[in-house]
Design a protein around this motif. Structure first.
Motif, PDB file in Angstrom:
ATOM      1  N   SER A  21      35.685  53.973  31.294  1.00 23.08           N
ATOM      2  CA  SER A  21      35.847  52.530  31.277  1.00 23.08           C
ATOM      3  C   SER A  21      35.037  51.930  30.131  1.00 23.08           C
ATOM      4  CB  SER A  21      35.380  51.963  32.620  1.00 23.08           C
ATOM      5  OG  SER A  21      35.527  50.579  32.627  1.00 23.08           O
ATOM      6  N   GLN A  84      41.988  39.471  37.274  1.00 21.32           N
ATOM      7  CA  GLN A  84      42.513  40.710  37.844  1.00 21.32           C
ATOM      8  C   GLN A  84      41.898  40.940  39.221  1.00 21.32           C
ATOM      9  OE1 GLN A  84      44.898  42.387  35.712  1.00 21.32           O
ATOM     10  NE2 GLN A  84      44.551  40.347  34.861  1.00 21.32           N
ATOM     11  N   ASN A  86      39.998  43.207  40.156  1.00 20.04           N
ATOM     12  CA  ASN A  86      38.600  43.634  40.043  1.00 20.04           C
ATOM     13  C   ASN A  86      37.673  42.510  39.570  1.00 20.04           C
ATOM     14  OD1 ASN A  86      39.216  43.399  37.351  1.00 20.04           O
ATOM     15  ND2 ASN A  86      38.853  45.546  36.862  1.00 20.04           N
ATOM     16  N   GLU A  88      37.821  40.896  36.692  1.00 19.50           N
ATOM     17  CA  GLU A  88      37.824  40.740  35.241  1.00 19.50           C
ATOM     18  C   GLU A  88      38.973  39.839  34.814  1.00 19.50           C
ATOM     19  OE1 GLU A  88      38.163  44.548  33.365  1.00 19.50           O
ATOM     20  OE2 GLU A  88      36.289  45.290  34.216  1.00 19.50           O
TER      21      GLU A  88
END
Length: 186
Positions: A21, A84, A86, A88
């Motif tokens: 990532s 998103q 997550n 982000e």
């Protein structure tokens, strides 16, 4: 099996863009498309064996960039960022690419391992043993269980090692470097 990687195509051959990532997989995929590559997938690819050859299959529906990548892509500056799952914020860029660059399958040609740090040489060739460990750590959905079921396929993916690319000043420079490396190998 599915693999966690971006996928691009050059001269009819498919390449896995892998890395942890933050290493720039989606950013490099976008820069590659700008540099004439075809686009297979941003985040997940399916690897299959067809007539004794490995084939990459993707669904080129989405290519999202984090806000930090936008300064390198002025054409995306006005596109909205969406939150998103997550948490982000990312910008969907796929609508800016012509349909001819969206490819759903290609014969497998190699692995490009992206490094997030910049203390390494810009390009290195790494052997298959450490690469197999990298696949266990970052490319597969269920780690060792997946490796046991598909070990021969994964061994074939890494049998020729991989090209490891460190950071460049821009993703476009990284894509151009990748293109030159691939052209030299052809």
């Amino acid at each position: 099996p599915f693999i966690h990687a971006a996928g691009v195509v050059l001269n009819g051959k498919g390449y896995l863009l892998t890395g942890y990532s933050g290493s720039g997989k989606s950013t490099l995929a976008s820069a590659c498309v700008q540099n004439g590559f075809g686009f297979l997938a941003e985040d997940y690819l399916f690897v299959a064996e067809t007539n004794g050859k490995l084939e990459l299959r993707g669904v080129p529906r989405s290519l999202k960039l984090c806000r930090g990548a936008i300064p390198f892509f002025s054409e995306f500056a006005e596109l909205p960022a969406e939150k998103q799952l997550n948490g982000e914020y990312k910008i969907e860029t796929i609508q800016t690419y012509p349909e001819t660059q969206k490819i759903t399958r290609a014969l497998y040609a190699g692995i490009i391992l992206l490094m997030a740090n910049d203390h390494r040489e810009p390009v290195e060739l790494i052997a298959s043993e450490p690469l197999l460990e990298h696949i266990i750590d970052s490319l597969m959905f269920d780690g060792k269980g997946m490796l046991m079921r598909h070990r021969q396929l994964y061994e074939r993916l890494v049998e020729n090692g991989a090209i490891q690319i460190g950071k460049c000043k821009t993703p476009q420079q990284r894509a151009a470097l990748l293109s030159r490396i691939i052209e030299r190998q052809s």
